[in-house]
Scaffold this motif. Structure first.
Motif, mmCIF file in Angstrom:
data_model
loop_
_atom_site.group_PDB
_atom_site.id
_atom_site.type_symbol
_atom_site.label_atom_id
_atom_site.label_comp_id
_atom_site.label_asym_id
_atom_site.label_seq_id
_atom_site.Cartn_x
_atom_site.Cartn_y
_atom_site.Cartn_z
ATOM 1 N N MET A 1 -14.701 -1.594 -8.155
ATOM 2 C CA MET A 1 -13.725 -0.641 -7.673
ATOM 3 C C MET A 1 -13.361 -0.995 -6.241
ATOM 4 S SD MET A 1 -11.928 2.133 -8.444
ATOM 5 C CE MET A 1 -12.620 2.338 -10.044
ATOM 6 N N VAL A 2 -12.086 -0.983 -5.947
ATOM 7 C CA VAL A 2 -11.632 -1.294 -4.586
ATOM 8 C C VAL A 2 -11.449 -0.008 -3.796
ATOM 9 C CG1 VAL A 2 -10.594 -3.516 -5.109
ATOM 10 C CG2 VAL A 2 -9.268 -1.460 -5.449
ATOM 11 N N THR A 3 -11.963 -0.018 -2.609
ATOM 12 C CA THR A 3 -11.989 1.178 -1.779
ATOM 13 C C THR A 3 -10.602 1.616 -1.339
ATOM 14 O OG1 THR A 3 -14.161 0.522 -0.997
ATOM 15 C CG2 THR A 3 -13.018 2.181 0.281
ATOM 16 N N TRP A 4 -9.698 0.680 -1.084
ATOM 17 C CA TRP A 4 -8.400 1.059 -0.548
ATOM 18 C C TRP A 4 -7.632 1.971 -1.505
ATOM 19 C CZ3 TRP A 4 -3.878 -0.079 -3.039
ATOM 20 C CH2 TRP A 4 -3.880 -1.129 -3.948
ATOM 21 N N ARG A 5 -7.916 1.900 -2.771
ATOM 22 C CA ARG A 5 -7.230 2.768 -3.745
ATOM 23 C C ARG A 5 -7.721 4.216 -3.665
ATOM 24 N NH1 ARG A 5 -4.314 -0.044 -7.504
ATOM 25 N NH2 ARG A 5 -4.809 -2.245 -7.702
ATOM 26 N N GLU A 6 -8.930 4.405 -3.195
ATOM 27 C CA GLU A 6 -9.545 5.734 -3.229
ATOM 28 C C GLU A 6 -9.536 6.466 -1.892
ATOM 29 O OE1 GLU A 6 -13.072 6.063 -5.400
ATOM 30 O OE2 GLU A 6 -12.408 4.672 -6.929
ATOM 31 N N THR A 7 -9.324 5.746 -0.816
ATOM 32 C CA THR A 7 -9.354 6.387 0.502
ATOM 33 C C THR A 7 -7.953 6.850 0.912
ATOM 34 O OG1 THR A 7 -10.051 6.094 2.790
ATOM 35 C CG2 THR A 7 -9.076 4.201 1.729
ATOM 36 N N PRO A 8 -7.854 7.924 1.658
ATOM 37 C CA PRO A 8 -6.544 8.431 2.073
ATOM 38 C C PRO A 8 -6.022 7.793 3.356
ATOM 39 C CG PRO A 8 -8.236 9.953 2.776
ATOM 40 C CD PRO A 8 -8.933 8.858 2.002
ATOM 41 N N PHE A 9 -6.673 6.762 3.843
ATOM 42 C CA PHE A 9 -6.378 6.221 5.169
ATOM 43 C C PHE A 9 -5.275 5.173 5.218
ATOM 44 C CE2 PHE A 9 -10.947 7.412 5.225
ATOM 45 C CZ PHE A 9 -10.786 8.575 5.965
ATOM 46 N N PHE A 10 -4.647 4.841 4.101
ATOM 47 C CA PHE A 10 -3.602 3.821 4.087
ATOM 48 C C PHE A 10 -2.253 4.442 3.751
ATOM 49 C CE2 PHE A 10 -7.510 1.497 3.069
ATOM 50 C CZ PHE A 10 -7.473 0.512 4.035
ATOM 51 N N THR A 11 -1.220 3.957 4.415
ATOM 52 C CA THR A 11 0.142 4.413 4.144
ATOM 53 C C THR A 11 0.638 3.774 2.845
ATOM 54 O OG1 THR A 11 1.182 2.570 5.308
ATOM 55 C CG2 THR A 11 0.610 4.525 6.631
ATOM 56 N N ALA A 12 1.758 4.241 2.352
ATOM 57 C CA ALA A 12 2.355 3.654 1.152
ATOM 58 C C ALA A 12 2.703 2.185 1.390
ATOM 59 C CB ALA A 12 3.593 4.443 0.735
ATOM 60 N N LYS A 13 3.166 1.890 2.591
ATOM 61 C CA LYS A 13 3.504 0.507 2.944
ATOM 62 C C LYS A 13 2.258 -0.378 2.924
ATOM 63 C CE LYS A 13 6.005 -2.018 6.527
ATOM 64 N NZ LYS A 13 6.810 -1.888 7.744
ATOM 65 N N TRP B 1 5.548 -6.284 -7.278
ATOM 66 C CA TRP B 1 6.509 -6.947 -6.393
ATOM 67 C C TRP B 1 7.579 -5.966 -5.911
ATOM 68 C CZ3 TRP B 1 6.535 -11.242 -3.694
ATOM 69 C CH2 TRP B 1 7.718 -11.615 -3.072
ATOM 70 N N ASP B 2 8.111 -5.175 -6.824
ATOM 71 C CA ASP B 2 9.156 -4.210 -6.463
ATOM 72 C C ASP B 2 8.645 -3.180 -5.461
ATOM 73 O OD1 ASP B 2 10.911 -5.546 -8.128
ATOM 74 O OD2 ASP B 2 10.718 -4.106 -9.777
ATOM 75 N N ALA B 3 7.400 -2.742 -5.618
ATOM 76 C CA ALA B 3 6.815 -1.781 -4.682
ATOM 77 C C ALA B 3 6.706 -2.405 -3.290
ATOM 78 C CB ALA B 3 5.447 -1.315 -5.171
ATOM 79 N N ALA B 4 6.292 -3.667 -3.228
ATOM 80 C CA ALA B 4 6.207 -4.352 -1.941
ATOM 81 C C ALA B 4 7.605 -4.561 -1.349
ATOM 82 C CB ALA B 4 5.479 -5.688 -2.098
ATOM 83 N N ALA B 5 8.549 -4.932 -2.195
ATOM 84 C CA ALA B 5 9.920 -5.171 -1.727
ATOM 85 C C ALA B 5 10.590 -3.888 -1.246
ATOM 86 C CB ALA B 5 10.745 -5.821 -2.838
ATOM 87 N N ASP B 6 10.111 -2.745 -1.685
ATOM 88 C CA ASP B 6 10.631 -1.467 -1.190
ATOM 89 C C ASP B 6 10.250 -1.235 0.271
ATOM 90 O OD1 ASP B 6 11.813 -0.811 -3.600
ATOM 91 O OD2 ASP B 6 10.168 0.501 -4.254
ATOM 92 N N HIS B 7 9.190 -1.890 0.720
ATOM 93 C CA HIS B 7 8.676 -1.679 2.080
ATOM 94 C C HIS B 7 8.889 -2.856 3.020
ATOM 95 C CE1 HIS B 7 6.677 2.081 1.063
ATOM 96 N NE2 HIS B 7 6.287 1.501 -0.057
ATOM 97 N N PHE B 8 9.087 -4.049 2.459
ATOM 98 C CA PHE B 8 9.175 -5.250 3.283
ATOM 99 C C PHE B 8 10.418 -6.051 2.924
ATOM 100 C CE2 PHE B 8 4.655 -4.267 2.649
ATOM 101 C CZ PHE B 8 4.229 -4.167 3.970
ATOM 102 N N ASP B 9 11.027 -6.685 3.927
ATOM 103 C CA ASP B 9 12.166 -7.558 3.637
ATOM 104 C C ASP B 9 11.637 -8.936 3.218
ATOM 105 O OD1 ASP B 9 11.550 -9.049 5.983
ATOM 106 O OD2 ASP B 9 12.967 -7.898 7.200
ATOM 107 N N GLU B 10 12.557 -9.849 2.904
ATOM 108 C CA GLU B 10 12.149 -11.164 2.394
ATOM 109 C C GLU B 10 11.295 -11.940 3.397
ATOM 110 O OE1 GLU B 10 15.167 -13.647 0.676
ATOM 111 O OE2 GLU B 10 16.090 -11.941 -0.348
ATOM 112 N N LYS B 11 11.652 -11.865 4.661
ATOM 113 C CA LYS B 11 10.885 -12.579 5.687
ATOM 114 C C LYS B 11 9.471 -12.013 5.793
ATOM 115 C CE LYS B 11 11.310 -14.199 10.431
ATOM 116 N NZ LYS B 11 12.152 -14.222 11.631
#
Length: 79
Positions: free
Chosen positions: A1-13, A39-49
């Motif tokens: 289990m990965v911790t980042w999925r369960e903790t509230p400390f990370f933004t959607a980005k 990929w689409d979720a990442a592309a919603d937050h980050f540009d190509e560069k």
């Protein structure tokens, strides 16, 4: 289990970047890799560069991890 999925400390980005990293990195356990959804979720937050920079950082980390493991060097310890 990965911790980042369960903790509230990370933004959607940050979660999108972590999901992209996890999907690009997990190979041995037969994970599906980077799906269109990830990929689409990442592309919603980050540009190509920015996506290119994230992918290069993932690749560099995945380059050094086996080297460090082979020579038994803890990553970041002497860098």
């Amino acid at each position: 289990m990965v911790t980042w999925r369960e903790t509230p400390f990370f933004t959607a980005k940050e979660r999108a970047a972590l999901a992209l990293t996890e999907a690009a990195t997990r190979i041995q356990d037969g994970a599906p890799g980077v799906t269109d959804e990830i990929w689409d979720a990442a592309a919603d937050h980050f540009d190509e560069k920015q996506l290119s920079a994230i992918i290069m950082n993932i690749a560099m980390t995945n380059f050094f991890n086996p080297i460090n493991r082979a020579i038994r060097e803890q990553a970041g310890k002497t860098w």
